[in-house]
Design a protein around this motif. Structure first.
Motif, PDB file in Angstrom:
ATOM      1  N   THR A  32       0.866  -1.173   0.000  1.00 13.70           N
ATOM      2  CA  THR A  32       0.000   0.000   0.000  1.00 13.70           C
ATOM      3  C   THR A  32       0.902   1.223   0.000  1.00 13.70           C
ATOM      4  N   CYS A  61      -7.775  -4.075 -13.104  1.00 13.96           N
ATOM      5  CA  CYS A  61      -7.393  -2.865 -12.379  1.00 13.96           C
ATOM      6  C   CYS A  61      -8.638  -2.063 -12.011  1.00 13.96           C
ATOM      7  N   VAL A 128     -12.932  -5.491  -5.065  1.00 13.91           N
ATOM      8  CA  VAL A 128     -11.600  -5.969  -5.463  1.00 13.91           C
ATOM      9  C   VAL A 128     -11.588  -7.481  -5.576  1.00 13.91           C
ATOM     10  N   ARG A 135      -4.369  -4.313  -9.194  1.00 14.56           N
ATOM     11  CA  ARG A 135      -3.859  -2.938  -9.089  1.00 14.56           C
ATOM     12  C   ARG A 135      -5.029  -2.013  -8.786  1.00 14.56           C
ATOM     13  N   LEU A 136      -4.849  -1.198  -7.738  1.00 13.21           N
ATOM     14  CA  LEU A 136      -5.921  -0.319  -7.297  1.00 13.21           C
ATOM     15  C   LEU A 136      -5.386   1.075  -7.030  1.00 13.21           C
ATOM     16  N   LEU A 165      -6.519  -5.416   1.513  1.00 10.30           N
ATOM     17  CA  LEU A 165      -6.128  -5.421   0.102  1.00 10.30           C
ATOM     18  C   LEU A 165      -4.875  -6.257  -0.118  1.00 10.30           C
ATOM     19  N   CYS A 170      -3.493  -7.386  -3.751  1.00 11.72           N
ATOM     20  CA  CYS A 170      -3.683  -6.153  -4.506  1.00 11.72           C
ATOM     21  C   CYS A 170      -2.606  -5.127  -4.146  1.00 11.72           C
ATOM     22  N   THR A 172      -1.702  -1.280  -4.098  1.00 11.43           N
ATOM     23  CA  THR A 172      -2.583  -0.114  -4.025  1.00 11.43           C
ATOM     24  C   THR A 172      -1.807   1.191  -3.944  1.00 11.43           C
TER      25      THR A 172
END
Length: 251
Positions: A32, A61, A128, A135-136, A165, A170, A172
């Motif tokens: 993150t 994404c 998500v 990818r966020l 996440l 993910c 982020t």
């Protein structure tokens, strides 16, 4: 692991010119990262370029926009050659309006309590997980935090969101706004965002002979060695371009 062999985490390549070299290959997967900067320094462009590169690799994404409607966001990024609206049409890049999500959750209020925060985190992570997002980008986390009444609740929100996440695999980017007067040890509006982030990327301006020059600096990135120097940033039709900053431009 063989004796003397260094462990290297798998990397999420950003595709941003110069940034992956600084990060020795990219952002460690599942991180993150707080992307904090002043107005007009390229934060949103960086976030979208990060998503486009992943989408071109076939990754799912997502972009949650809290500062402007998604229609306006997409219209603004059309000016860049790297952007392809077909990635949105095909579902590889999914753009969500936070106002719409808040309406759906019944969060039409000026401040959020603990239950509201938990509902928001669950809604984001459910999206998500359902889409399989790797990818966020949340643009901007500052806007969301304005509705959270205490630093402790902001810390809990960001820590829980980042942990959830990361568990889903993910990577982020949390976009945050800061003023040019922000200094010292704080790299965010509330002073707590940076404490729970795996990485901190600063985008800002330095003045040279009456002109503002954009710069980027990787202050922190867990899981990788990286340069902490400032680099010059140009916003070009191809996206962000990073080059070493001349000594006269550094502060």
């Amino acid at each position: 692991m063989l004796p003397g062999t260094a462990y290297v985490r798998d990397r999420c390549v950003t595709g941003i010119h110069g940034m992956d070299e600084i990060l020795r290959g990219g952002v460690p997967y599942g991180s993150t990262v707080l992307v904090a900067g002043t107005c007009g320094c390229g934060k949103t462009t960086m976030g979208m370029e990060f998503l486009v590169y992943g989408a071109r690799l076939g990754e799912a994404c997502a972009h949650f926009t809290a500062t402007e409607p998604s229609v306006k966001l997409l219209e603004n990024v059309r000016q860049y050659n790297f952007f392809d609206i077909g990635l949105v049409d095909s579902g590889l890049i999914n753009v969500f309006d936070m106002d719409v999500l808040n309406d759906w959750l019944g969060l039409n209020k000026s401040t959020f309590d603990k239950d509201d925060i938990n509902a928001l985190v669950k809604a984001i992570t459910d999206i998500v997980n359902t889409i399989g997002v790797t990818r966020l980008v949340i643009d901007s986390v500052t806007t969301l935090c304005y509705k959270i009444p205490s630093d402790q609740l902001i810390r809990d929100f960001l820590f829980t969101l980042g942990k959830s996440l990361a568990t889903l695999g993910c990577t982020t980017l949390l976009i945050a706004e800061i003023t040019s007067k922000t200094g010292g040890a704080n790299y965010s509006s509330f002073g707590v965002e940076e404490a729970i982030s795996d990485g901190i990327v600063i985008l800002g301006d330095v003045e040279r002979m009456g002109h503002l020059m954009r710069y980027i600096q990787i202050v922190k990135m867990r899981g990788t060695n990286h340069s902490r120097a400032r680099y010059n940033v140009e916003l070009t039709p191809a996206g962000l371009m990073m080059t070493p900053m001349l000594k006269w431009g550094a502060q």
